[in-house]
Write a protein that holds these residues in place. Structure first.
Motif, PDB file in Angstrom:
ATOM      1  N   GLN A 111      18.715  11.622  24.221  1.00  0.00           N
ATOM      2  CA  GLN A 111      18.339  13.151  24.858  1.00  0.00           C
ATOM      3  C   GLN A 111      18.113  14.053  24.127  1.00  0.00           C
ATOM      4  N   GLN A 112      17.238  14.930  24.431  1.00  0.00           N
ATOM      5  CA  GLN A 112      16.663  15.815  23.715  1.00  0.00           C
ATOM      6  C   GLN A 112      17.897  17.052  23.406  1.00  0.00           C
ATOM      7  N   THR A 113      17.797  17.419  22.126  1.00  0.00           N
ATOM      8  CA  THR A 113      18.829  18.307  21.780  1.00  0.00           C
ATOM      9  C   THR A 113      18.415  19.890  21.585  1.00  0.00           C
ATOM     10  N   PHE A 114      17.117  19.813  21.081  1.00  0.00           N
ATOM     11  CA  PHE A 114      16.381  21.077  20.594  1.00  0.00           C
ATOM     12  C   PHE A 114      17.207  21.811  19.642  1.00  0.00           C
ATOM     13  N   ASN A 115      17.734  20.783  18.774  1.00  0.00           N
ATOM     14  CA  ASN A 115      18.469  21.415  17.597  1.00  0.00           C
ATOM     15  C   ASN A 115      17.665  21.121  16.176  1.00  0.00           C
ATOM     16  N   GLY A 116      16.542  20.851  16.374  1.00  0.00           N
ATOM     17  CA  GLY A 116      15.610  20.675  15.204  1.00  0.00           C
ATOM     18  C   GLY A 116      15.337  22.101  14.417  1.00  0.00           C
ATOM     19  N   LYS A 117      14.604  21.908  13.134  1.00  0.00           N
ATOM     20  CA  LYS A 117      14.234  23.021  12.508  1.00  0.00           C
ATOM     21  C   LYS A 117      12.549  23.210  12.421  1.00  0.00           C
ATOM     22  N   LYS A 177      13.225  13.189  11.778  1.00  0.00           N
ATOM     23  CA  LYS A 177      14.564  13.814  11.671  1.00  0.00           C
ATOM     24  C   LYS A 177      14.545  15.398  11.507  1.00  0.00           C
ATOM     25  N   ASN A 178      15.283  15.934  12.246  1.00  0.00           N
ATOM     26  CA  ASN A 178      15.408  17.307  12.096  1.00  0.00           C
ATOM     27  C   ASN A 178      14.170  18.016  12.713  1.00  0.00           C
ATOM     28  N   ALA A 179      13.389  17.363  13.387  1.00  0.00           N
ATOM     29  CA  ALA A 179      12.294  18.032  13.942  1.00  0.00           C
ATOM     30  C   ALA A 179      12.576  18.775  15.280  1.00  0.00           C
ATOM     31  N   HIS A 180      12.245  19.892  15.520  1.00  0.00           N
ATOM     32  CA  HIS A 180      12.233  20.682  16.938  1.00  0.00           C
ATOM     33  C   HIS A 180      11.346  20.009  17.998  1.00  0.00           C
ATOM     34  N   ALA A 181      10.122  19.685  17.623  1.00  0.00           N
ATOM     35  CA  ALA A 181       9.041  19.126  18.368  1.00  0.00           C
ATOM     36  C   ALA A 181       7.904  18.533  17.496  1.00  0.00           C
ATOM     37  N   MET A 182       7.245  17.668  18.164  1.00  0.00           N
ATOM     38  CA  MET A 182       6.323  16.926  17.537  1.00  0.00           C
ATOM     39  C   MET A 182       5.081  17.230  18.387  1.00  0.00           C
ATOM     40  N   VAL A 183       3.905  17.654  17.432  1.00  0.00           N
ATOM     41  CA  VAL A 183       2.329  17.788  18.166  1.00  0.00           C
ATOM     42  C   VAL A 183       1.250  16.912  17.548  1.00  0.00           C
ATOM     43  N   THR A 184       0.742  16.161  18.438  1.00  0.00           N
ATOM     44  CA  THR A 184      -0.349  15.288  18.097  1.00  0.00           C
ATOM     45  C   THR A 184      -1.379  15.099  19.053  1.00  0.00           C
ATOM     46  N   LEU A 185      -2.443  14.408  18.584  1.00  0.00           N
ATOM     47  CA  LEU A 185      -3.487  14.225  19.498  1.00  0.00           C
ATOM     48  C   LEU A 185      -3.327  13.235  20.766  1.00  0.00           C
ATOM     49  N   GLN A 186      -3.229  11.993  20.268  1.00  0.00           N
ATOM     50  CA  GLN A 186      -2.771  10.831  21.444  1.00  0.00           C
ATOM     51  C   GLN A 186      -2.263   9.643  20.637  1.00  0.00           C
ATOM     52  N   SER A 187      -1.343   9.955  19.452  1.00  0.00           N
ATOM     53  CA  SER A 187      -0.834   8.838  18.612  1.00  0.00           C
ATOM     54  C   SER A 187       0.399   8.481  19.599  1.00  0.00           C
ATOM     55  N   ILE A 188       0.537   7.165  19.094  1.00  0.00           N
ATOM     56  CA  ILE A 188       1.816   6.417  19.673  1.00  0.00           C
ATOM     57  C   ILE A 188       2.986   7.158  19.050  1.00  0.00           C
ATOM     58  N   ALA A 189       2.979   8.078  18.193  1.00  0.00           N
ATOM     59  CA  ALA A 189       3.880   8.872  17.471  1.00  0.00           C
ATOM     60  C   ALA A 189       4.614   9.530  18.758  1.00  0.00           C
ATOM     61  N   ALA A 190       3.804   9.929  19.693  1.00  0.00           N
ATOM     62  CA  ALA A 190       4.374  10.828  20.785  1.00  0.00           C
ATOM     63  C   ALA A 190       5.436  10.043  21.572  1.00  0.00           C
ATOM     64  N   ILE A 191       5.092   8.934  21.904  1.00  0.00           N
ATOM     65  CA  ILE A 191       6.343   7.701  22.630  1.00  0.00           C
ATOM     66  C   ILE A 191       7.299   7.710  21.730  1.00  0.00           C
ATOM     67  N   GLU A 192       7.393   7.382  20.153  1.00  0.00           N
ATOM     68  CA  GLU A 192       8.317   7.441  19.196  1.00  0.00           C
ATOM     69  C   GLU A 192       9.170   8.635  19.321  1.00  0.00           C
ATOM     70  N   ALA A 193       8.488   9.770  19.614  1.00  0.00           N
ATOM     71  CA  ALA A 193       9.249  10.981  19.278  1.00  0.00           C
ATOM     72  C   ALA A 193      10.232  11.190  20.586  1.00  0.00           C
ATOM     73  N   VAL A 194       9.649  10.969  21.877  1.00  0.00           N
ATOM     74  CA  VAL A 194      10.288  11.206  23.022  1.00  0.00           C
ATOM     75  C   VAL A 194      11.467  10.244  23.164  1.00  0.00           C
ATOM     76  N   MET A 195      11.235   9.042  22.486  1.00  0.00           N
ATOM     77  CA  MET A 195      12.368   7.848  22.645  1.00  0.00           C
ATOM     78  C   MET A 195      13.624   8.304  21.702  1.00  0.00           C
ATOM     79  N   ASN A 196      13.158   9.156  20.742  1.00  0.00           N
ATOM     80  CA  ASN A 196      14.225   9.718  19.733  1.00  0.00           C
ATOM     81  C   ASN A 196      14.693  11.056  19.772  1.00  0.00           C
ATOM     82  N   GLY A 197      14.175  11.876  20.988  1.00  0.00           N
ATOM     83  CA  GLY A 197      14.909  12.922  21.499  1.00  0.00           C
ATOM     84  C   GLY A 197      14.083  14.135  20.922  1.00  0.00           C
TER      85      GLY A 197
END
Length: 261
Positions: A111-117, A177-197
Motif C-alpha cells: 500500500q502507498q505510504t507517501f513517506n519517500g523523499k 527505495k525511498n521514492a515519493h513518486a515515480m514519473v515515466t513515459l510508458q515504461s513497465i517501471a510504472a507497474i513495478e512502482a505501483v506494486m511496490n507502493g
C-alpha cells in the motif's frame, strides 16, 4: 492468424505459432484483412495503419511482471510476454479470476505510504522514443522542468541499462527505495512502482493507467489506490501475459480467444 516472425527466427512468435498451429511468415502486406500477430514497438507503420483502418492485430512485447529474479524465477530469465489485441497495453481492467496471479506470481502488493523523499524519473528507451517521435534530451528537460513546477523534492534519473544482465544487477526496485513518486513515459517501471507502493505518473498510455496518475500537478498529493483495486488490476494483467510453455502448448491462444475478444 498470421504470425509475423522477423527473419523467421523470433522465438516467441514461433512458439505461439506452434501452439496455435499457425503458419509463420517473414513479411505481410500492411492492409491484409487477416489478424496479424507480431512483436516489437518498432513496427510503427504496421501498428499505426491497422489502428487507423480498424484492422485486427495482436501485439506481443515484454511481460508486465515475472521477468526479474524471484522465488518463482530465481535466474531472472525473460520468461513472460504480453499479448494485446488491437493495442500496445492492457489499459482496461477486465473481470477475470485470480488463479493465474496466484499460480505464477502471488507477490505481496504494498500500500502507498507517501513517506519517500525523492521523485524517480525513469527515462524511455530508444524504441518508444522512435515510436512517439521524441527527442530524448528534449523530453528529459521538459519533464524535469514540469516536475519542478509542482515539487521541491530531489529528482533521481534512471535510464534503462542496455544489457539485460546489468538490469538484473541494478534493478528498478533499488531506485524505488525511498521514492515519493515515480514519473515515466510508458515504461513497465510504472507497474513495478505501483506494486511496490510508490505512486506512478505516466505521460503516455500504459497498462498502469487504471491505478496511476497522469497529472503532474498532483505529485505532492496523488490519490490513494486501495489494495482491492490493485489486486483486481494485477489479476487482469496476469491474464494478458504468458510464459514460453503456454505459447508452445496453445494455452496462450485459448486464453486470448476467451478474454481478448
Amino acid at each position: 492468424m498470421i504470425c509475423l516472425s522477423k527473419n523467421g527466427k523470433d522465438p516467441f512468435i514461433n512458439d505461439f505459432a506452434q501452439g496455435g498451429n499457425f503458419d509463420i511468415v517473414t513479411e505481410v502486406e500492411i492492409d491484409n484483412p487477416e489478424p496479424i500477430i507480431f512483436r516489437s514497438i518498432v513496427k510503427k507503420e504496421l501498428i499505426t495503419y491497422r489502428l487507423q483502418n480498424n484492422l485486427p492485430f495482436y501485439y506481443m512485447d515484454s511481460g508486465y511482471f515475472g521477468n526479474y529474479k524471484s522465488p518463482k524465477n530465481p535466474s531472472g530469465k525473460k520468461l513472460w510476454v504480453r499479448i494485446v489485441k488491437n493495442g500496445l497495453q492492457h489499459s482496461t481492467v477486465r473481470d477475470v479470476p485470480d488463479d493465474r496471479w496466484k499460480k505464477f506470481f502471488d507477490y505481496t502488493l504494498k500500500q502507498q505510504t507517501f513517506n519517500g523523499k525523492h521523485i524517480l524519473l525513469v527515462l524511455p528507451s530508444e524504441k518508444p522514443c522512435k515510436f512517439y517521435d521524441m527527442d530524448l534530451e528534449q523530453w528529459i528537460k521538459q519533464t524535469i522542468n514540469e516536475i519542478k513546477k509542482y515539487t521541491d523534492r530531489p529528482i533521481v534519473v534512471r535510464s534503462k541499462p542496455m544489457k539485460r544482465e546489468d538490469r538484473l544487477k541494478n534493478t528498478i526496485f533499488d531506485d524505488l527505495k525511498n521514492a515519493h513518486a515515480m514519473v515515466t513515459l510508458q515504461s513497465i517501471a510504472a507497474i513495478e512502482a505501483v506494486m511496490n507502493g510508490v505512486p506512478a505518473f505516466t505521460l503516455a498510455p500504459t497498462a498502469a493507467d487504471p491505478v496511476c496518475e497522469k497529472d503532474l500537478s498532483k505529485l505532492e498529493s496523488p490519490d490513494l489506490i486501495h489494495k482491492s483495486k490493485l489486486y483486481k488490476w494485477v489479476h487482469h494483467l496476469a491474464y494478458g501475459q504468458f510464459n514460453v510453455h503456454e505459447l508452445k502448448n496453445g494455452t496462450a491462444w485459448r486464453i486470448m480467444q476467451k478474454y481478448e475478444s
